[in-house]
Design an enzyme around this catalytic site. Sequence first.
Site, PDB file in Angstrom:
ATOM      1  N   HIS A   1       3.841  -2.617   1.477  1.00 47.29           N
ATOM      2  CA  HIS A   1       5.032  -2.659   2.342  1.00 47.29           C
ATOM      3  C   HIS A   1       5.174  -4.030   3.015  1.00 47.29           C
ATOM      4  O   HIS A   1       6.285  -4.498   3.262  1.00 47.29           O
ATOM      5  CB  HIS A   1       4.937  -1.600   3.459  1.00 47.29           C
ATOM      6  CG  HIS A   1       5.471  -0.248   3.088  1.00 47.29           C
ATOM      7  ND1 HIS A   1       6.781  -0.029   2.723  1.00 47.29           N
ATOM      8  CD2 HIS A   1       4.880   0.971   3.062  1.00 47.29           C
ATOM      9  CE1 HIS A   1       6.962   1.267   2.477  1.00 47.29           C
ATOM     10  NE2 HIS A   1       5.819   1.900   2.671  1.00 47.29           N
TER      11      HIS A   1
ATOM     12  N   HIS B   1      -0.790   1.177  -0.755  1.00 47.91           N
ATOM     13  CA  HIS B   1       0.616   1.520  -0.508  1.00 47.91           C
ATOM     14  C   HIS B   1       1.128   0.815   0.750  1.00 47.91           C
ATOM     15  O   HIS B   1       2.196   0.179   0.725  1.00 47.91           O
ATOM     16  CB  HIS B   1       0.721   3.046  -0.366  1.00 47.91           C
ATOM     17  CG  HIS B   1       2.081   3.578  -0.030  1.00 47.91           C
ATOM     18  ND1 HIS B   1       2.746   4.479  -0.832  1.00 47.91           N
ATOM     19  CD2 HIS B   1       2.906   3.349   1.042  1.00 47.91           C
ATOM     20  CE1 HIS B   1       3.925   4.768  -0.276  1.00 47.91           C
ATOM     21  NE2 HIS B   1       4.042   4.103   0.863  1.00 47.91           N
ATOM     22  N   GLU B   2       0.354   0.902   1.838  1.00 46.39           N
ATOM     23  CA  GLU B   2       0.834   0.342   3.113  1.00 46.39           C
ATOM     24  C   GLU B   2       0.841  -1.185   3.088  1.00 46.39           C
ATOM     25  O   GLU B   2       1.766  -1.820   3.606  1.00 46.39           O
ATOM     26  CB  GLU B   2      -0.025   0.850   4.280  1.00 46.39           C
ATOM     27  CG  GLU B   2      -0.017   2.368   4.472  1.00 46.39           C
ATOM     28  CD  GLU B   2       1.373   2.976   4.572  1.00 46.39           C
ATOM     29  OE1 GLU B   2       2.321   2.288   4.994  1.00 46.39           O
ATOM     30  OE2 GLU B   2       1.518   4.158   4.212  1.00 46.39           O
TER      31      GLU B   2
ATOM     32  N   CYS C   1       6.782   8.536   0.443  1.00 46.10           N
ATOM     33  CA  CYS C   1       6.897   7.501   1.466  1.00 46.10           C
ATOM     34  C   CYS C   1       7.953   7.958   2.467  1.00 46.10           C
ATOM     35  O   CYS C   1       9.000   8.471   2.068  1.00 46.10           O
ATOM     36  CB  CYS C   1       7.326   6.190   0.806  1.00 46.10           C
ATOM     37  SG  CYS C   1       7.522   4.821   1.957  1.00 46.10           S
ATOM     38  N   LEU C   2       7.672   7.773   3.751  1.00 48.84           N
ATOM     39  CA  LEU C   2       8.643   8.180   4.774  1.00 48.84           C
ATOM     40  C   LEU C   2       9.958   7.426   4.633  1.00 48.84           C
ATOM     41  O   LEU C   2      10.994   7.885   5.106  1.00 48.84           O
ATOM     42  CB  LEU C   2       8.064   7.965   6.172  1.00 48.84           C
ATOM     43  CG  LEU C   2       6.829   8.805   6.529  1.00 48.84           C
ATOM     44  CD1 LEU C   2       6.359   8.487   7.944  1.00 48.84           C
ATOM     45  CD2 LEU C   2       7.118  10.290   6.386  1.00 48.84           C
TER      46      LEU C   2
ATOM     47  N   GLY D   1       0.233   7.189   6.646  1.00 44.60           N
ATOM     48  CA  GLY D   1       0.203   5.763   6.908  1.00 44.60           C
ATOM     49  C   GLY D   1       1.602   5.284   7.237  1.00 44.60           C
ATOM     50  O   GLY D   1       2.587   5.945   6.885  1.00 44.60           O
TER      51      GLY D   1
ATOM     52  N   GLN E   1       8.634  -0.412   8.267  1.00 40.85           N
ATOM     53  CA  GLN E   1       9.263   0.910   8.190  1.00 40.85           C
ATOM     54  C   GLN E   1       9.906   1.326   9.499  1.00 40.85           C
ATOM     55  O   GLN E   1      10.720   2.256   9.527  1.00 40.85           O
ATOM     56  CB  GLN E   1       8.237   1.974   7.770  1.00 40.85           C
ATOM     57  CG  GLN E   1       7.749   1.793   6.346  1.00 40.85           C
ATOM     58  CD  GLN E   1       6.813   2.915   5.958  1.00 40.85           C
ATOM     59  OE1 GLN E   1       5.631   2.852   6.187  1.00 40.85           O
ATOM     60  NE2 GLN E   1       7.364   3.978   5.384  1.00 40.85           N
TER      61      GLN E   1
HETATM   62 ZN    ZN Z   1       5.521   3.885   2.308  1.00 36.18          ZN
END
Ligand code: ZN
Length: 154
Positions: free
Chosen positions: A135, A131-132, A89-90, A46, A51
């Site tokens: 953000h 999670h997304e 997480c990226l 995701g 991000q």
């Molecule tokens: Zn993340």
Amino acid sequence: MAVRNVRTEENPVLREKCVEVPSITDGIKRLINDMFETMYEFDGVGLAAPQIGIAKKIVVIDDRDGNKLALINPVITESRGEQISEEGCLSLPGFAGRVKRPEFVKVEALNVDGDEILLEAEGFLAIVLSHEIDHLDGILYKDKAFEFGKAAKR
Ligand code: ZN
């Protein structure tokens, strides 16, 4: 399409409250394509727009069942239960943490055609959605993690 730079923790854009997308322009569609390309390039499941430095309410997800989901202005309208899993997480490369999430979520959003969609998800997909969407409120999983540290080398 283009792979964009993924912003990491020290970048303040990750702490911004993202703004709603008022209309789905060609520019927004290009952005979504770039988000998918960036997510797959870095093996994410995701990705949220902040991000890649864009504080707009957009997330993309691969649900592992072969479906690519692009959600615009997503809102969690219902959640229940709980589950604990290890997340990464990226934007926090090399780290992992254990996080408690709802077992089930209901999400309202727009798709790329501007249609209102209602998504019900449980298990893994509920985790990714939570999670997304976090953000978009400037929340990182480490804020909620009860264990957080360097990821074990695989
Ligand atoms: Zn993340």
